[in-house]
Structures are given as C-alpha cells and as structure tokens.
Motif scaffolding. Sequence first.
Motif, short mmCIF file in Angstrom:
data_model
loop_
_atom_site.label_atom_id
_atom_site.label_comp_id
_atom_site.label_asym_id
_atom_site.label_seq_id
_atom_site.Cartn_x
_atom_site.Cartn_y
_atom_site.Cartn_z
N GLU A 165 -4.94 -2.05 2.26
CA GLU A 165 -6.26 -1.95 2.93
C GLU A 165 -6.13 -2.01 4.46
N THR A 195 -6.32 1.33 -0.74
CA THR A 195 -7.55 1.42 0.06
C THR A 195 -8.77 1.64 -0.83
N ASP A 200 -9.21 8.02 3.72
CA ASP A 200 -7.82 7.67 4.05
C ASP A 200 -6.86 8.45 3.16
#
Length: 309
Positions: A165, A195, A200
């Motif tokens: 994360e 994540t 991302d």
Amino acid sequence: MKNHPLGLSIRNVSKRYANGVQALHNVSLSIPPGMYGLLGPNGAGKSTLMRTLATLQEPDAGQIRLGDLDVVSQKEAVRETLGYLPQEFGVYPKASAEELLDYFAVLKGLTSRAQRRETTEALLRQTNLWDQRKQKLGGFSGGMKQRFGVAVALLGNPRLLIVDEPTAGLDPAERVRFLNLLSELGENSVVILSTHIVADVAELCANMAIINQGQILLEAQPLEAVAALQGRIWRKLTDKPTLPALEREHRIISAKLLSGRTLVHVYSPERPDPGFEPVEPDLEDVYFSALTGCFGPAIEQQQVEAVGL
Ligand code: ADP
C-alpha cells in the motif's frame, strides 16, 4: 509463467488468526519476475499475505517458493534476498537520509565503508533523494519518506521486493514520482505491489491478482482481463432514489457520483434496456466485476460455452 525459476510460487496458503478471522483461504498464485499487482479492498488479506511472503509470519498451511528457496523453512536465506516496504514504518526523525541509509547498509552486512558509500549514493540517486541526502528525515514529505523506504528495501539487490500500500497517503505528483521509480526496477526481480488503488496496477503491472475476503477472485493480465469484458459493461446516469429499483433488475458493479447524479455501471452480456449505453471497459470495471462475482471462473465458463468447447 508457471513456476518460473526466478519467480514466486504460492500454493494453497491459508491463515486464520487467533480471533477466528480467516485472513487467507487456500491462496495460490504464480508470480513471475517484473511488477505484479495484488489488488483488493481494505481487509481483503493483502498485508497478511505480504507479511507471510516477507517471512514475518507463518501460514497455517500451504507452500511458498521463491525460485529454489522454501520461504517458510528457509527464512534466513529468503531474508538475505528480500526487500520489504511495509505499510507503515518509522524513521529516526533526527537522522539524515544519508546517515540512516548507511546505518541500514551496515545492518545488511555491508561492512566496507567504500562499498557502502558507493551503494548508498547509487540508491539515493535512483530514488531521487540525492539532493536531499543531508536533510533530516523528520522533515521529509510522505512521498520522500516512501522513496527513502524503497532505497532501504533495495539494499542488497533483493530478488523479491514487496511494497505494501505505498501510494495511499501520497499527493498526485508524489504518487506519479513514486510509481515511476517502481517502474524502473529490474525485470529480474519479483516486485509485488499490494494496493486498493486500481490505477496503481493499471499503470504499472503486467500481471495481477484480485483478492477479497482472503480468496483470489481473479489472476490475470490487466489488458487481457479488460479485453474479456468488451461488450459486457453498460452505463446509465440515474438519481439516487431510483438506485434500489435498478439494483433489483440489473447486476450493478459500481455506482458513483457524477455532477450530483449517480452513474451506474452494469454487467450484462447484452444491452440491458434502451436506457443503457455501452462502456469501453477499463481495469476498474474488471475490479468491480470481480468483487461482485460477475467476473472470474464463472465468466470464463460462459466464454467456453459460447465458443462451443
Ligand atoms: P488488507 O491488508 O487487505 O487490508 P489484512 O491482511 O490486514 O488485509 O487483514 C485481513 C483480515 O485479517 C482483516 O479482517 C483483519 O481485521 C484481520 N487481521 C489482520 N491482522 C490481524 C491480526 N494480527 N490479528 C487478528 N486479525 C487480523
């Protein structure tokens, strides 16, 4: 991709915490070298899996292999070749980036001062922190701190880099800079990005898995997964009061506010009704289709039936 000699192989890994939460349930993944995205909502089990891969906790069952190493029984050997950037980590606020990186390099076993100087300089340049190397870490922004974390994690050239994360607290410019840094990491090591932010993974990862409630819902290449949804996602602009009725009639995968109205995306092999228009699917549609049970083994079965296999 299966059982790549430098890759990571996870087989039937399960973990139940003492409080009864089944955080991982029979998780199997084949992770080749390069950037791999592990995508899932909060509480899905991502950190549990990351900590297990990082040898910080043991699974109740299952096997994990990194190349020829057994991750559960050969912890020391794995640690020598592991870089781990946890979700939260502390720094000594009064130390400078250069001092603390040098200190961690000593801990990593780099005893030669000249070698350390060369390694830390290369890493501070790679993470774009060279100009700030004399600054105290206490004054670093979130993005600078994360990049410093990568510099620490990269000490010793790890074959496995785990980043848990990393972009959650970053502003948009810092996030782009951080993702660019990750994208430049070698193709010969496994880099796992965990994540809950779909973008991302969409921007960085050639391979990915979606996890929820401790189970893998989908293991795929993002571009292929998006292509498989072609012609199956429809949208309609509606108002909040009509949402419950729509939910009863259609498989809504997501509903978000758009200029004060509600934009719903629906999964359907055909146009649900003339009020819907087709959507060019993206990875967010893949993610929400998987989380709502529209995408995964079931849809693959439908496709097999459609082509008559
Ligand atoms: P994620 O990283 O995807 O948010 P986690 O692996 O942190 O998910 O958590 C998965 C589940 O396990 C959650 O329900 C969480 O509350 C629970 N959990 C995580 N760590 C512990 C722990 N040390 N003890 C008990 N339950 C935990």
